[in-house]
Motif scaffolding. Structure first.
Motif, PDB file in Angstrom:
ATOM      1  N   SER A   1       2.373   7.251  -4.037  1.00 30.44           N
ATOM      2  CA  SER A   1       0.984   6.853  -3.837  1.00 30.44           C
ATOM      3  C   SER A   1       0.839   5.334  -3.736  1.00 30.44           C
ATOM      4  O   SER A   1       0.170   4.818  -2.831  1.00 30.44           O
ATOM      5  N   LEU A   2       1.464   4.606  -4.648  1.00 27.37           N
ATOM      6  CA  LEU A   2       1.377   3.147  -4.630  1.00 27.37           C
ATOM      7  C   LEU A   2       2.076   2.576  -3.395  1.00 27.37           C
ATOM      8  O   LEU A   2       1.563   1.662  -2.751  1.00 27.37           O
ATOM      9  N   PHE A   3       3.216   3.121  -3.057  1.00 28.47           N
ATOM     10  CA  PHE A   3       3.960   2.666  -1.880  1.00 28.47           C
ATOM     11  C   PHE A   3       3.101   2.818  -0.634  1.00 28.47           C
ATOM     12  O   PHE A   3       2.980   1.894   0.167  1.00 28.47           O
ATOM     13  N   LYS A   4       2.476   4.000  -0.491  1.00 24.74           N
ATOM     14  CA  LYS A   4       1.639   4.262   0.684  1.00 24.74           C
ATOM     15  C   LYS A   4       0.420   3.345   0.704  1.00 24.74           C
ATOM     16  O   LYS A   4       0.046   2.826   1.763  1.00 24.74           O
TER      17      LYS A   4
ATOM     18  N   LYS B   1       0.150   0.321  -0.615  1.00 24.34           N
ATOM     19  CA  LYS B   1       0.538  -1.080  -0.369  1.00 24.34           C
ATOM     20  C   LYS B   1       1.176  -1.287   1.005  1.00 24.34           C
ATOM     21  O   LYS B   1       0.992  -2.332   1.614  1.00 24.34           O
ATOM     22  N   LEU B   2       1.957  -0.308   1.493  1.00 22.16           N
ATOM     23  CA  LEU B   2       2.687  -0.507   2.744  1.00 22.16           C
ATOM     24  C   LEU B   2       2.183   0.348   3.908  1.00 22.16           C
ATOM     25  O   LEU B   2       2.698   0.244   5.010  1.00 22.16           O
ATOM     26  N   GLY B   3       1.234   1.236   3.645  1.00 19.16           N
ATOM     27  CA  GLY B   3       0.650   2.036   4.714  1.00 19.16           C
ATOM     28  C   GLY B   3       1.515   3.183   5.203  1.00 19.16           C
ATOM     29  O   GLY B   3       1.218   3.780   6.241  1.00 19.16           O
TER      30      GLY B   3
ATOM     31  N   PRO C   1       7.382   6.371   1.261  1.00 19.10           N
ATOM     32  CA  PRO C   1       8.752   5.865   1.124  1.00 19.10           C
ATOM     33  C   PRO C   1       9.735   6.554   2.083  1.00 19.10           C
ATOM     34  O   PRO C   1      10.589   5.892   2.679  1.00 19.10           O
ATOM     35  N   ALA C   2       9.591   7.867   2.254  1.00 20.96           N
ATOM     36  CA  ALA C   2      10.503   8.598   3.153  1.00 20.96           C
ATOM     37  C   ALA C   2      10.328   8.135   4.595  1.00 20.96           C
ATOM     38  O   ALA C   2      11.319   7.904   5.308  1.00 20.96           O
ATOM     39  N   ALA C   3       9.082   7.984   5.031  1.00 18.84           N
ATOM     40  CA  ALA C   3       8.825   7.520   6.403  1.00 18.84           C
ATOM     41  C   ALA C   3       9.342   6.089   6.583  1.00 18.84           C
ATOM     42  O   ALA C   3       9.909   5.752   7.631  1.00 18.84           O
ATOM     43  N   TYR C   4       9.185   5.261   5.571  1.00 10.68           N
ATOM     44  CA  TYR C   4       9.694   3.889   5.629  1.00 10.68           C
ATOM     45  C   TYR C   4      11.212   3.886   5.792  1.00 10.68           C
ATOM     46  O   TYR C   4      11.750   3.163   6.621  1.00 10.68           O
TER      47      TYR C   4
END
Length: 190
Positions: A166-169, A171-173, A176-179
């Protein structure tokens, strides 16, 4: 040099925050590197972590720094130096659970005061700073590509996988897996 063994009356003075001993000695806490007056209202340390000093010069000669709460010898660290010490500690311990209360206890300031000063100096709260450090570590681990998303979150110090995602999405839009997939493809294309 600090006393090897703590006299019982000094230990009692520390436990009781006895102001009448303030001019007789100072004590340092080995785990934090901070020295205080006997009357300091900070959390009572474990006796095995205490060193006794005759004066502030002796404590500082052994690499202890003065407490911000009781200000032994009247010294006060500038806000920037205090925050630098706090961020240095966070940088080393980011993967462990860290609370504002814990930071206040370690750095001898109330949690409210610590948060206010930290935000004024850095532009972000201690929690935001910790999140940013953890996200940097997570990005590095994701780019390495050899751990699961759950393992990356845990390695970076996030309390749970859903919170990490949730925080990753936020902050980075992206997740983590897609990144990781995106950065993995870029690495493979070059």
């Amino acid at each position: 040099m600090a006393y090897e063994q703590i006299p019982e009356e000094y230990w009692t003075a520390i436990k009781d925050c006895d102001k009448s001993y303030d001019d007789l000695f100072l004590y340092g806490v080995k785990t934090t590197g901070i020295f205080c007056r006997p009357s300091c209202r900070s959390r009572v340390p474990h006796i095995g972590n205490v060193a006794i000093f005759k004066n502030a010069d002796q404590a500082m000669a052994e690499n202890f720094r003065p407490c911000k709460r009781c200000r032994p010898e009247g010294l006060s660290l500038p806000a920037e130096e205090w925050v630098k010490q706090i961020t240095g500690w966070i940088d080393q311990h980011y993967s462990s659970p860290i609370t504002l209360q814990q930071l206040g206890d370690l750095f001898h300031g109330s949690p409210y005061h610590l948060q206010r000063v930290f935000k004024r100096v850095t532009g972000k709260s201690p929690t935001e700073y910790i999140q940013d450090i953890r996200l940097e570590k997570a990005i590095y681990l994701l780019e390495a590509g050899d751990q699961s998303v759950a393992d990356v979150g845990a390695s970076a110090g996030f309390p749970s996988t859903p919170y990490f995602i949730s925080l990753f999405k936020k902050k980075l839009g992206t997740t983590p897996a897609a990144y990781r997939n995106k950065t993995g493809r870029k690495k493979n294309e070059h």
